[in-house]
Motif scaffolding. Sequence first.
Motif: not given
Lengths: 116, 156
Positions: B129-156
């Motif tokens: 089973l894979t997690k896919t978010i419907p409606g995500s922009p095509a040709g880009q990584k989905q949010v849960h797969e982004v390597e360096k996201p801008i929004f992370t927890g306050v504490q690393k």
Amino acid sequence: MPPAGGFEAIRYKRNLPARGPGGAAILLGVTAVCGYGFYKLGLGNLEKRELKREKAWSRIHLVPLLLAEGDRDIYRREQAALAREKEIMKDVHGWEAGKSVYNNKNYRPRDTIVVL
Amino acid sequence: MATYRPPGEQSNSPYIDPTPLPSSVPRVNELGVTSAPLKSAAFFIGAYCKEYNEDFMLCKQENRNPAHCLKEGRRVTRCATDLIEKMRANCAEQFEKHWQCLELNNQEYYPCRKPERVLNKCMFDKLGLTKTIPGSPAGQKQVHEVEKPIFTGVQK
């Protein structure tokens, strides 16, 4: 009378050494920093949109499950209420238990949770 | 305070109708999973039980009466129970870690990407089973797969 050879030239110009980067450089630097900030903000907004999408879909996937559970409970309570109504009104002639007071066949959720 | 109190014990306690479901309705065990594990499993439920869920929602669109879609609803619950059991059989540790993280982080996905990736990998390896978010922009990584996201927890 003026001295021979005229007066000395009056030194009116500021005599401060030019220190630090020039105005144009500072303006350019500030613009660059702001530009980078706005670029990151734009990226952050795009990411925020995707996070919202993720949250929305996580809820959408759970709707059928929660709705099904709630429906079973509502059905159970409605059947219990109907049985109670039948028992209470069994002596009243012409009373139809569970009949809607509206002339409309569509389902209507109960206005009261329980009538004791 | 979601404990069961028999009716009549306290006058200010909420009334709980004790009547069971009529015996004409087949019995199905309720899922009984709290919100954090449900949120952790949401996308897998969406992937695994897609047909049942869509069938149920189309049925609800036909008629809002709870009595109308009881059969479809039972299928939905059975499917979800089945999936949760499979998750606990195959990826119990990863599942537990992810939902505990959600529990500690206000049930937001973005501070919990590390345990989530481990869980996603396990779910793909064991159950496919894979997690896919419907409606995500095509040709880009989905949010849960982004390597360096801008929004992370306050504490690393």
